[in-house]
Write a protein that holds these residues in place. Sequence first.
Motif, PDB file in Angstrom:
ATOM      1  N   VAL A 184       0.833  -1.203   0.000  1.00 41.31           N
ATOM      2  CA  VAL A 184       0.000   0.000   0.000  1.00 41.31           C
ATOM      3  C   VAL A 184       0.873   1.261   0.000  1.00 41.31           C
ATOM      4  CG1 VAL A 184      -1.714   1.318   1.312  1.00 41.31           C
ATOM      5  CG2 VAL A 184      -1.922  -1.160   1.136  1.00 41.31           C
ATOM      6  N   ASP A 185       1.937   1.233   0.801  1.00 42.76           N
ATOM      7  CA  ASP A 185       2.838   2.382   0.889  1.00 42.76           C
ATOM      8  C   ASP A 185       3.463   2.700  -0.464  1.00 42.76           C
ATOM      9  OD1 ASP A 185       4.500   4.333   2.465  1.00 42.76           O
ATOM     10  OD2 ASP A 185       6.109   3.016   1.790  1.00 42.76           O
ATOM     11  N   GLN A 186       4.015   1.692  -1.115  1.00 37.65           N
ATOM     12  CA  GLN A 186       4.713   1.931  -2.371  1.00 37.65           C
ATOM     13  C   GLN A 186       3.758   2.242  -3.525  1.00 37.65           C
ATOM     14  OE1 GLN A 186       8.083   2.287  -2.827  1.00 37.65           O
ATOM     15  NE2 GLN A 186       8.006   2.274  -0.573  1.00 37.65           N
ATOM     16  N   ILE A 187       2.603   1.616  -3.567  1.00 37.35           N
ATOM     17  CA  ILE A 187       1.617   1.935  -4.602  1.00 37.35           C
ATOM     18  C   ILE A 187       1.179   3.391  -4.474  1.00 37.35           C
ATOM     19  CG2 ILE A 187      -0.767   1.543  -5.350  1.00 37.35           C
ATOM     20  CD1 ILE A 187      -0.327  -1.427  -4.888  1.00 37.35           C
ATOM     21  N   SER A 188       0.902   3.818  -3.241  1.00 37.13           N
ATOM     22  CA  SER A 188       0.462   5.203  -3.028  1.00 37.13           C
ATOM     23  C   SER A 188       1.560   6.191  -3.417  1.00 37.13           C
ATOM     24  CB  SER A 188       0.032   5.416  -1.572  1.00 37.13           C
ATOM     25  OG  SER A 188       1.117   5.247  -0.671  1.00 37.13           O
ATOM     26  N   LYS A 189       2.805   5.880  -3.092  1.00 35.60           N
ATOM     27  CA  LYS A 189       3.918   6.779  -3.427  1.00 35.60           C
ATOM     28  C   LYS A 189       4.163   6.829  -4.933  1.00 35.60           C
ATOM     29  CE  LYS A 189       6.340   6.296   0.995  1.00 35.60           C
ATOM     30  NZ  LYS A 189       7.443   5.611   1.706  1.00 35.60           N
ATOM     31  N   ILE A 247      -4.858  14.868  -0.086  1.00 32.54           N
ATOM     32  CA  ILE A 247      -3.639  14.279  -0.631  1.00 32.54           C
ATOM     33  C   ILE A 247      -2.804  15.457  -1.112  1.00 32.54           C
ATOM     34  CG2 ILE A 247      -2.643  12.747  -2.362  1.00 32.54           C
ATOM     35  CD1 ILE A 247      -4.297  11.326  -0.227  1.00 32.54           C
ATOM     36  N   HIS A 248      -1.724  15.729  -0.430  1.00 32.18           N
ATOM     37  CA  HIS A 248      -0.889  16.913  -0.685  1.00 32.18           C
ATOM     38  C   HIS A 248       0.539  16.431  -0.895  1.00 32.18           C
ATOM     39  CE1 HIS A 248       0.616  21.003  -0.369  1.00 32.18           C
ATOM     40  NE2 HIS A 248       1.476  20.597   0.551  1.00 32.18           N
ATOM     41  N   PHE A 249       1.035  16.546  -2.125  1.00 29.30           N
ATOM     42  CA  PHE A 249       2.324  15.964  -2.491  1.00 29.30           C
ATOM     43  C   PHE A 249       3.499  16.865  -2.101  1.00 29.30           C
ATOM     44  CE2 PHE A 249       5.234  14.892  -6.326  1.00 29.30           C
ATOM     45  CZ  PHE A 249       6.065  14.141  -5.508  1.00 29.30           C
ATOM     46  N   ILE A 250       4.342  16.332  -1.224  1.00 26.88           N
ATOM     47  CA  ILE A 250       5.629  16.957  -0.946  1.00 26.88           C
ATOM     48  C   ILE A 250       6.689  15.857  -0.916  1.00 26.88           C
ATOM     49  CG2 ILE A 250       4.602  18.814   0.430  1.00 26.88           C
ATOM     50  CD1 ILE A 250       5.750  17.401   2.921  1.00 26.88           C
ATOM     51  N   GLU A 251       7.944  16.249  -1.012  1.00 29.43           N
ATOM     52  CA  GLU A 251       9.042  15.301  -0.870  1.00 29.43           C
ATOM     53  C   GLU A 251       9.890  15.724   0.319  1.00 29.43           C
ATOM     54  OE1 GLU A 251      10.115  13.150  -4.960  1.00 29.43           O
ATOM     55  OE2 GLU A 251      10.648  15.286  -4.945  1.00 29.43           O
ATOM     56  N   ASN A 252      10.256  14.749   1.101  1.00 31.88           N
ATOM     57  CA  ASN A 252      10.955  15.002   2.351  1.00 31.88           C
ATOM     58  C   ASN A 252      12.370  14.422   2.278  1.00 31.88           C
ATOM     59  OD1 ASN A 252      11.835  15.079   5.022  1.00 31.88           O
ATOM     60  ND2 ASN A 252      10.557  13.360   5.635  1.00 31.88           N
ATOM     61  N   TYR A 295      17.062  11.547 -10.443  1.00 33.30           N
ATOM     62  CA  TYR A 295      17.386  12.880  -9.935  1.00 33.30           C
ATOM     63  C   TYR A 295      18.467  12.871  -8.851  1.00 33.30           C
ATOM     64  CZ  TYR A 295      14.367  11.768  -5.895  1.00 33.30           C
ATOM     65  OH  TYR A 295      13.808  11.188  -4.778  1.00 33.30           O
ATOM     66  N   ALA A 296      18.828  11.682  -8.338  1.00 39.77           N
ATOM     67  CA  ALA A 296      19.816  11.632  -7.249  1.00 39.77           C
ATOM     68  C   ALA A 296      20.497  10.265  -7.242  1.00 39.77           C
ATOM     69  CB  ALA A 296      19.142  11.884  -5.898  1.00 39.77           C
ATOM     70  N   PRO A 297      21.713  10.193  -6.701  1.00 37.47           N
ATOM     71  CA  PRO A 297      22.422   8.904  -6.637  1.00 37.47           C
ATOM     72  C   PRO A 297      21.879   8.002  -5.532  1.00 37.47           C
ATOM     73  CG  PRO A 297      23.750  10.633  -5.640  1.00 37.47           C
ATOM     74  CD  PRO A 297      22.539  11.314  -6.235  1.00 37.47           C
ATOM     75  N   PHE A 298      22.429   6.808  -5.490  1.00 32.64           N
ATOM     76  CA  PHE A 298      22.099   5.797  -4.480  1.00 32.64           C
ATOM     77  C   PHE A 298      22.189   6.394  -3.076  1.00 32.64           C
ATOM     78  CE2 PHE A 298      23.642   2.088  -1.887  1.00 32.64           C
ATOM     79  CZ  PHE A 298      22.509   1.308  -2.010  1.00 32.64           C
ATOM     80  N   LEU A 299      21.155   6.156  -2.265  1.00 36.32           N
ATOM     81  CA  LEU A 299      21.043   6.606  -0.873  1.00 36.32           C
ATOM     82  C   LEU A 299      20.613   8.064  -0.709  1.00 36.32           C
ATOM     83  CD1 LEU A 299      24.139   4.930   0.874  1.00 36.32           C
ATOM     84  CD2 LEU A 299      21.774   4.133   0.861  1.00 36.32           C
ATOM     85  N   TYR A 300      20.429   8.789  -1.808  1.00 36.06           N
ATOM     86  CA  TYR A 300      20.094  10.207  -1.707  1.00 36.06           C
ATOM     87  C   TYR A 300      18.669  10.519  -2.188  1.00 36.06           C
ATOM     88  CZ  TYR A 300      24.807  11.647  -0.409  1.00 36.06           C
ATOM     89  OH  TYR A 300      26.002  11.829   0.264  1.00 36.06           O
ATOM     90  N   GLY A 301      17.833   9.517  -2.301  1.00 32.18           N
ATOM     91  CA  GLY A 301      16.457   9.749  -2.716  1.00 32.18           C
ATOM     92  C   GLY A 301      15.648  10.466  -1.640  1.00 32.18           C
ATOM     93  N   LYS A 302      14.532  11.051  -2.058  1.00 31.98           N
ATOM     94  CA  LYS A 302      13.649  11.764  -1.138  1.00 31.98           C
ATOM     95  C   LYS A 302      12.416  10.908  -0.828  1.00 31.98           C
ATOM     96  CE  LYS A 302      14.954  16.159  -3.289  1.00 31.98           C
ATOM     97  NZ  LYS A 302      14.447  17.309  -4.083  1.00 31.98           N
ATOM     98  N   VAL A 303      11.928  11.031   0.395  1.00 30.07           N
ATOM     99  CA  VAL A 303      10.738  10.294   0.814  1.00 30.07           C
ATOM    100  C   VAL A 303       9.492  11.032   0.327  1.00 30.07           C
ATOM    101  CG1 VAL A 303       9.407   9.431   2.781  1.00 30.07           C
ATOM    102  CG2 VAL A 303      11.910   9.362   2.836  1.00 30.07           C
ATOM    103  N   VAL A 304       8.572  10.295  -0.265  1.00 35.11           N
ATOM    104  CA  VAL A 304       7.327  10.873  -0.770  1.00 35.11           C
ATOM    105  C   VAL A 304       6.291  10.910   0.351  1.00 35.11           C
ATOM    106  CG1 VAL A 304       5.427  10.586  -2.408  1.00 35.11           C
ATOM    107  CG2 VAL A 304       7.775  10.088  -3.118  1.00 35.11           C
ATOM    108  N   ASP A 305       5.753  12.090   0.627  1.00 37.65           N
ATOM    109  CA  ASP A 305       4.701  12.264   1.632  1.00 37.65           C
ATOM    110  C   ASP A 305       3.455  12.822   0.953  1.00 37.65           C
ATOM    111  OD1 ASP A 305       6.234  11.423   3.833  1.00 37.65           O
ATOM    112  OD2 ASP A 305       7.143  13.402   4.024  1.00 37.65           O
ATOM    113  N   MET A 306       2.281  12.441   1.484  1.00 40.48           N
ATOM    114  CA  MET A 306       1.061  12.909   0.836  1.00 40.48           C
ATOM    115  C   MET A 306      -0.174  13.016   1.736  1.00 40.48           C
ATOM    116  SD  MET A 306       1.092   9.488   0.861  1.00 40.48           S
ATOM    117  CE  MET A 306       2.269   9.035  -0.402  1.00 40.48           C
TER     118      MET A 306
END
Length: 216
Positions: free
Chosen positions: A17-22, A44-49, A137-148
């Motif tokens: 559910v988490d990954q489908i929503s993201k 549902i408000h899209f930001i990246e953390n 958009y970023a290398p390994f380990l530098y991704g952003k968490v999707v919040d909504m």
Amino acid sequence: MKGYTRPITLIFLILLVDQISKFWVKLNMTIGQDFTILGNKFLIHFIENPGMAYGMEFGGEYGKLFLSIFRIIAVIGIGYGLHYMIKNKYHRGFTLNVALIFAGALGNIIDCVFYGMIFSESDFYTKAVLFPEGGGYAPFLYGKVVDMLYFPLIEGNFPTWFPIWGGEHFLFFRPVFNIADSAISVGVVLILLFQKRYFKEEHKEEESVNSEMLED
């Protein structure tokens, strides 16, 4: 596998559910875009953390790298602890709550580790693309968490006589979060609420085993 079925199933469902929503939000919304679910009380408000849960951040590129590595180490530790608890037949409710925490931590780690490599950048005007030609958009380990998930339930101004914040604007609940954050929070809260029940039964089982050993 006895005792592992429910925790593993719960972990799988939370991650799914988490990954489908993201994925849906990342591919179908631009940063800052809203979809109303329950009027202005649930959006549902899209930001990246780039930092921690509920929009908190942890300083700079080195902070981000440290946080990602720390998350990986923590989730390995939680996973081992969960295996130990199931193997030693801890209270079922307790192990399920730990499974919730594990699933939530793992869900956000997936974002940090892989999203930067598989998605293009999201901004206020452009939706992300999965597996873009020029790379992520970023290398390994530098991704952003999707919040909504956003619940601005109460909004207004503090009374003028209120200490410190008198007359200032307030909003409850301000943080934007995701399913993984929710799983972690629910797991922690349930452990705190029912810890006496969980550990009381464990204590009784230990006393029973000890008494049987003495009788033998």
